[in-house]
Design an enzyme around this catalytic site. Structure first.
Site, mmCIF file in Angstrom:
data_model
loop_
_atom_site.group_PDB
_atom_site.id
_atom_site.type_symbol
_atom_site.label_atom_id
_atom_site.label_comp_id
_atom_site.label_asym_id
_atom_site.label_seq_id
_atom_site.Cartn_x
_atom_site.Cartn_y
_atom_site.Cartn_z
ATOM 1 N N ILE A 31 46.780 -0.074 33.023
ATOM 2 C CA ILE A 31 47.436 -0.983 33.975
ATOM 3 C C ILE A 31 48.893 -0.581 34.240
ATOM 4 C CG2 ILE A 31 48.335 -2.707 32.339
ATOM 5 C CD1 ILE A 31 47.104 -4.860 34.219
ATOM 6 N N ASN A 86 47.423 6.486 19.562
ATOM 7 C CA ASN A 86 48.414 5.917 18.666
ATOM 8 C C ASN A 86 47.761 4.982 17.648
ATOM 9 O OD1 ASN A 86 50.480 7.132 20.226
ATOM 10 N ND2 ASN A 86 50.476 5.413 21.656
ATOM 11 N N HIS A 92 53.716 3.707 17.849
ATOM 12 C CA HIS A 92 53.703 3.396 19.273
ATOM 13 C C HIS A 92 52.456 2.651 19.731
ATOM 14 C CE1 HIS A 92 56.422 4.212 22.620
ATOM 15 N NE2 HIS A 92 57.097 4.956 21.780
ATOM 16 N N GLN A 93 51.652 2.132 18.807
ATOM 17 C CA GLN A 93 50.469 1.384 19.232
ATOM 18 C C GLN A 93 50.877 -0.041 19.592
ATOM 19 O OE1 GLN A 93 47.313 1.000 16.331
ATOM 20 N NE2 GLN A 93 45.794 0.487 17.880
ATOM 21 N N HIS A 99 42.150 3.298 21.178
ATOM 22 C CA HIS A 99 42.072 3.799 22.557
ATOM 23 C C HIS A 99 42.671 5.198 22.629
ATOM 24 C CE1 HIS A 99 45.736 1.380 22.086
ATOM 25 N NE2 HIS A 99 46.325 2.236 22.897
HETATM 26 P P1 5GP Z 1 49.343 1.941 23.156
HETATM 27 O O1 5GP Z 1 50.857 1.927 23.178
HETATM 28 O O2 5GP Z 1 48.793 0.811 22.313
HETATM 29 O O3 5GP Z 1 48.790 3.276 22.760
HETATM 30 O O4 5GP Z 1 48.895 1.730 24.655
HETATM 31 C C1 5GP Z 1 48.318 0.558 25.149
HETATM 32 C C2 5GP Z 1 48.073 0.767 26.627
HETATM 33 O O5 5GP Z 1 47.281 -0.303 27.107
HETATM 34 C C3 5GP Z 1 49.354 0.802 27.461
HETATM 35 O O6 5GP Z 1 49.449 2.049 28.140
HETATM 36 C C4 5GP Z 1 49.183 -0.375 28.429
HETATM 37 O O7 5GP Z 1 49.683 -0.091 29.700
HETATM 38 C C5 5GP Z 1 47.684 -0.596 28.430
HETATM 39 N N1 5GP Z 1 47.300 -1.970 28.699
HETATM 40 C C6 5GP Z 1 47.790 -3.073 28.075
HETATM 41 N N2 5GP Z 1 47.191 -4.175 28.562
HETATM 42 C C7 5GP Z 1 46.303 -3.763 29.505
HETATM 43 C C8 5GP Z 1 45.386 -4.451 30.362
HETATM 44 O O8 5GP Z 1 45.267 -5.675 30.353
HETATM 45 N N3 5GP Z 1 44.642 -3.673 31.182
HETATM 46 C C9 5GP Z 1 44.744 -2.322 31.215
HETATM 47 N N4 5GP Z 1 43.957 -1.666 32.071
HETATM 48 N N5 5GP Z 1 45.601 -1.636 30.427
HETATM 49 C C10 5GP Z 1 46.369 -2.357 29.578
#
Ligand code: 5GP
Length: 139
Positions: A31, A86, A92-93, A99
């Site tokens: 997103i 992450n 950075h998670q 994911h």
């Molecule tokens: P992290 O920092 O945990 O590796 O990344 C989490 C990712 O999830 C971020 O890039 C963020 O933009 C994405 N994200 C968070 N909430 C949502 C959502 O509701 N929908 C989508 N499609 N992506 C999301």
């Protein structure tokens, strides 16, 4: 186990721009993309971090990750990308459901910026550490 925004996306309670789905894996657009085509590949299993993921889910992701990467490349026209994964807040998670990010890197450098401050590998310590990790492997 995690109960996160991604669990709600898997359940269909929150919409996403889906690019791939099978019994164990879902992939959809991030997103807040770092570049066009930034895609998240997640297991349906609600594990928070990779070390908590089952072999079946890990294998299912490994099987489709290259195919999804190829599709992102074909759709965006990019030929280079990062895969980022992450684990934990210091790492950075932000969403505590496993994911894998597929982040296209454009020719003008749009995409993931990487901070990389390498040390040096001391041979004696490396031998000890490699043995400790090998011994800690659970079949
Ligand atoms: P992290 O920092 O945990 O590796 O990344 C989490 C990712 O999830 C971020 O890039 C963020 O933009 C994405 N994200 C968070 N909430 C949502 C959502 O509701 N929908 C989508 N499609 N992506 C999301």
């Amino acid at each position: 186990m995690s109960d996160t925004i991604f669990s709600k996306i898997i359940a269909g309670e929150i919409p996403c721009h889906k690019v791939y789905e099978d019994d164990l894996v879902l992939a959809f657009l991030d997103i807040f993309p770092l570049s066009p085509g930034h895609t998240l590949v997640i297991p349906k299993e609600p594990a928070a971090t990779v070390d908590a993921l089952s072999d079946d889910s890990a294998a299912a992701i490994g099987r489709v990750l290259p195919r999804i990467a190829r599709a992102v490349m074909a759709a965006t026209g990019i030929d280079q990308y990062n895969i980022l994964q992450n684990n934990g807040p210091r790492a950075h998670q932000a969403v505590f459901h496993v994911h894998f990010h597929i982040i296209p890197k454009t020719e003008d450098g749009v995409g993931l910026g990487v901070g990389w401050n390498p040390g040096s590998l001391e041979q004696d310590q490396a031998a000890t550490l490699a043995k400790q990790i090998a011994d800690a492997m659970v079949p």
